[in-house]
Every structure is written in structure tokens, then in C-alpha cells.
Design a protein around this motif. Structure first.
Motif, PDB file in Angstrom:
ATOM      1  N   THR A 173       0.851  -1.192   0.000  1.00  0.00           N
ATOM      2  CA  THR A 173       0.000   0.000   0.000  1.00  0.00           C
ATOM      3  C   THR A 173       0.884   1.238   0.000  1.00  0.00           C
ATOM      4  O   THR A 173       1.756   1.391   0.857  1.00  0.00           O
ATOM      5  CB  THR A 173      -0.921   0.013   1.228  1.00  0.00           C
ATOM      6  N   PHE A 220      -5.832   7.751 -10.348  1.00  0.00           N
ATOM      7  CA  PHE A 220      -5.598   6.618  -9.450  1.00  0.00           C
ATOM      8  C   PHE A 220      -6.889   6.100  -8.805  1.00  0.00           C
ATOM      9  O   PHE A 220      -6.903   5.007  -8.250  1.00  0.00           O
ATOM     10  CB  PHE A 220      -4.580   7.008  -8.370  1.00  0.00           C
ATOM     11  N   LYS A 221      -7.966   6.866  -8.894  1.00  0.00           N
ATOM     12  CA  LYS A 221      -9.267   6.392  -8.409  1.00  0.00           C
ATOM     13  C   LYS A 221      -9.976   5.529  -9.443  1.00  0.00           C
ATOM     14  O   LYS A 221     -10.956   4.854  -9.124  1.00  0.00           O
ATOM     15  CB  LYS A 221     -10.160   7.593  -8.066  1.00  0.00           C
ATOM     16  N   GLN A 278      -6.624   0.933 -10.920  1.00  0.00           N
ATOM     17  CA  GLN A 278      -6.431   0.180  -9.684  1.00  0.00           C
ATOM     18  C   GLN A 278      -6.188  -1.295  -9.978  1.00  0.00           C
ATOM     19  O   GLN A 278      -5.345  -1.941  -9.342  1.00  0.00           O
ATOM     20  CB  GLN A 278      -7.638   0.361  -8.771  1.00  0.00           C
ATOM     21  N   ARG A 279      -6.904  -1.844 -10.955  1.00  0.00           N
ATOM     22  CA  ARG A 279      -6.711  -3.243 -11.327  1.00  0.00           C
ATOM     23  C   ARG A 279      -5.321  -3.461 -11.908  1.00  0.00           C
ATOM     24  O   ARG A 279      -4.640  -4.441 -11.570  1.00  0.00           O
ATOM     25  CB  ARG A 279      -7.780  -3.667 -12.343  1.00  0.00           C
ATOM     26  N   ARG A 321      -1.210  -1.082  -4.265  1.00  0.00           N
ATOM     27  CA  ARG A 321      -2.480  -0.401  -4.000  1.00  0.00           C
ATOM     28  C   ARG A 321      -2.155   1.004  -3.532  1.00  0.00           C
ATOM     29  O   ARG A 321      -1.270   1.210  -2.701  1.00  0.00           O
ATOM     30  CB  ARG A 321      -3.277  -1.146  -2.928  1.00  0.00           C
ATOM     31  N   ASP A 363      -3.302   4.417  -1.637  1.00  0.00           N
ATOM     32  CA  ASP A 363      -4.228   5.027  -0.684  1.00  0.00           C
ATOM     33  C   ASP A 363      -4.127   6.535  -0.845  1.00  0.00           C
ATOM     34  O   ASP A 363      -3.088   7.135  -0.549  1.00  0.00           O
ATOM     35  CB  ASP A 363      -3.864   4.606   0.740  1.00  0.00           C
TER      36      ASP A 363
END
Length: 391
Positions: free
Chosen positions: A29, A41-42, A47-48, A56, A58
Motif C-alpha cells: 500500500t 488513481f481512483k 487500480q486493477r 495499492r 491510498d
């Protein structure tokens, strides 16, 4: 035993889709403070793709200038939306940092067709030619003449908005902006205003033409002189947040603000999505391309080893670059494929009009970092930086 084939089928489906990792592979993360380009990035597909690499992200959402002036403790990366904030951040680092500039996007003004037609009739905007002679999505805006409408306190009805539609708007001709103290978009728009008001040159670059405060008095400050001129132009209608696009694309967008400051990629993605869902372009919403123009260059800055993984991946992964194009960005490529060509091809594939370059290619020269900070602080009466990380 019957459950076994179902479980195996589910695992195979995950493997084929790329939504699972290799056995025992850890997910790292990465914490990042990000401005408006956090929408990249959202994105679920981004993300996949990152998860396939065991990453990942945050996101801690904040305006670009807020990122540059507040504590970065605990962050692995930062992603300001433009170069002024990026330079501020890198100047404060005690180590050499890895960075990535994966894409660029022009600053634009989002408006609605009746308002664009009104500006054309007023002689401050010019429609770009649409294929087949249909209604265009794009207009070029003469910023010098547009700012004169604002300075002269013209209303929309005062420039005959009510003559081009069956509606009326007695409100002032203004641009809805985000806070200059927080966001890159408002700071970049401020640079455009300062450039235009300073005779198409960046404030602070004048030589031999500093005005005098009075006979025998000290030389006036050319930077603050320009800041004082543009202050009323941007303070008349501003927001505290950086979420201009959300308001503009909402059902009530036109009643919230006839003209809003957004980024080109947000409009292009909206048009592609509209075409996919409804089989046609959103012809009600249109773009004004300012002339002179400003191109924003978001920069992903690593603050440590985990951040290095992400910046390296953003520079090297073709799938992540391709997804950026699908989100409306102009992606940096070397070789034959220029910054705009692949985006233009993608828009044509999805039956969305391609914007054409303005014949006037004057690009805004932003003030140097110190001059820009002084203008922003003067215009926005910004609070002092709130850093607490010992830097």
C-alpha cells in the motif's frame, strides 16, 4: 465435491481478468497526497492494473498548493497537478527524488452552448470547425477581450445573452474558480491573467520599465502591481475546494456557474462516456480554450523506496499509459507517436470531435516560483504554510 469445480472456475476467472496476484505475493500500500489528478488513481481499471504489480494506492486528497505547503510525513508519494507545486515540494526534499510526468492536460473553461454563442457574438470567442459542419464542442477564447468584459462588469444580458436564447441571466460575466491558496488550476489561471495583464510576459521579467510610486519615490514592485490588477478578476467568484468538474457536469451545472475552470481531460472523458451511454455527444456542454493557453504538467514525486516503485511503473507500463489516454489525458510518448496523436485517434474511434490547435499558439510563461508565490499570497490572502515535519 460439487463446490470444487465452482471454486476452480472462480479462480480461473480471476486469473484471466487479472484481478488476482500470484500465490503469496504481497500487496504494497502506497500512501500519497494527491490533487485533482487523483482521479487517475481512483479509476477502477488503473487500480486493477496496479494490483497486478502488487500495488495499492491510498489517496489523501488535497489541493496542489496545499500538498506543497503542508506536512508530508507518512507519505510515500505526492502528485500535485502542476509544476509550481511540484517545484516547491522538490525544493524542500533532503534527498534526490524520482519523479514521473506521465501526461499533460490543458487548462480550459467549461461552459454551455448558449453562453459560448453569446461570447462569439460579443467578439471574444471563435468556434472551431466541426466535421460535417455540425455544432462544435470547442471554441477559442481571446483572453484579453474576455477579461475586459469582466473588468467592465458586464452582465450576460448586457452582452445579449437573452437575444440568443429564450432565457435571461442578469448575472456578471465571471469564471468560477477554485481557491488560489489550494489548487493548481486556480494558480495556473492566475498565471494566465497575470501574463495577459502584463503585456504577454511573465511578471517579474520586466527590464527598464518599472514604474515609479511618485516623483523621486521608490520603484514600484512590478509583481505586486500585476497582482493588484488581477486580484478582483479572480476573487469575484471562487471556491474553497478543487472540485470544479463535479459541479460543472452535474445536472444543475449551468445554474451553479455559466463558466467553470476545469481541465481538458475531464471534458473529453465526459464526452466519451456520454457517447457510450447515449450514442451521441453532450452537445449542451462545450469548451473554451483560452488564448494564450496554459498546459498543466502533473508530476508524481516519490518520497521513499515504496514511492520509487510507483514512479518507475508509471514511466514504464504501457497499459497504464493507454488507460491515461482513455481518461482523456495527452500522454507523453517518444518517437512517432506524439503527445496528442494517440488521444486524437482514441476520440475518433469513439465518435467524439477532436479539438484543433488554435492558430495563435502563444503559451503563457508562468512567473518564476517566488514571483508566483507572492502573487498567489497577495490575491488569495493565503494563510501561512502549516508544515510540521521539521523541514
Amino acid at each position: 465435491m460439487a463446490a470444487m469445480p465452482l471454486a476452480l472456475a472462480g479462480l480461473l476467472a480471476l486469473l484471466v481478468s487479472g484481478n488476482t496476484l500470484r500465490p503469496f505475493e504481497r500487496v504494497t500500500t502506497i500512501d500519497g497526497k494527491m490533487a485533482s489528478k487523483s482521479d487517475y488513481f481512483k479509476d477502477p481499471e488503473v487500480q486493477r492494473l496496479l494490483l497486478k504489480h502488487g500495488i495499492r494506492v491510498d489517496i489523501h486528497r488535497l489541493g496542489s498548493r496545499g500538498i506543497a505547503t503542508q506536512s508530508l510525513r507518512g507519505m510515500d508519494v505526492v502528485f500535485p497537478s502542476g509544476q509550481p507545486a511540484a517545484r516547491l515540494i522538490m525544493r524542500q526534499q533532503q534527498r534526490s527524488v524520482r519523479t514521473a510526468r506521465p501526461f499533460v492536460t490543458p487548462l480550459v473553461l467549461g461552459t454551455f452552448r448558449d453562453y459560448a454563442k453569446t461570447l462569439v457574438a460579443a467578439g471574444v470567442a471563435r468556434p472551431q470547425r466541426a466535421p460535417g459542419g455540425g455544432e462544435t464542442l470547442y471554441y477559442d477564447l481571446d483572453m484579453k477581450n474576455f477579461l475586459k468584459l469582466i473588468e467592465d462588469q458586464k452582465t450576460w444580458n448586457g452582452i445579449d445573452f437573452d437575444e440568443h436564447t429564450d432565457r435571461s441571466n442578469a448575472g456578471r460575466v465571471l469564471v468560477r474558480t477554485s481557491s488560489v491558496c489550494e489548487s493548481n488550476s486556480a494558480g495556473t489561471y492566475l498565471s494566465i491573467l497575470a501574463f495577459v495583464k502584463n503585456g504577454n510576459q511573465a511578471p517579474g521579467t520586466e527590464r527598464g520599465r518599472h514604474r515609479r510610486a511618485g516623483v523621486g519615490g521608490p520603484a514600484a514592485d512590478p509583481v505586486l502591481d500585476v497582482a493588484e490588477q488581477v486580484k478582483p478578476l479572480i476573487n469575484l467568484q471562487g471556491m474553497a475546494s478543487d472540485e470544479q468538474a463535479d459541479s460543472y457536469f452535474s445536472d444543475e451545472g449551468e445554474s451553479i456557474a455559466p463558466v467553470s475552470l476545469i481541465y481538458e481531460h475531464q471534458f473529453l472523458k465526459h464526452q466519451v462516456d456520454h457517447q457510450k451511454k447515449r450514442g451521441k455527444q453532450d452537445s449542451r456542454r462545450v469548451l473554451l480554450y483560452p488564448s494564450p493557453h496554459a498546459l498543466t504538467e502533473p508530476e508524481l514525486i516519490s518520497l521513499g523506496e515504496r514511492g520509487d516503485r510507483l514512479t518507475d511503473l508509471m514511466e514504464s507500463d504501457a497499459a497504464l499509459r493507454r488507460r491515461a489516454i482513455e481518461l482523456g489525458f495527452r500522454v507523453r510518448f517518444s518517437g512517432e507517436d506524439g503527445t496528442s496523436e494517440q488521444l486524437n485517434a482514441y476520440l475518433r474511434e469513439h465518435d467524439v470531435q477532436v479539438p484543433t490547435p488554435n492558430p495563435d499558439q502563444t503559451k503563457v510563461d508562468a512567473p518564476d516560483l517566488n514571483a508566483l508565490e507572492r502573487i498567489i499570497n497577495h490575491v488569495g490572502s493565503c494563510p501561512p504554510a502549516g508544515r510540521d515535519d521539521g523541514e
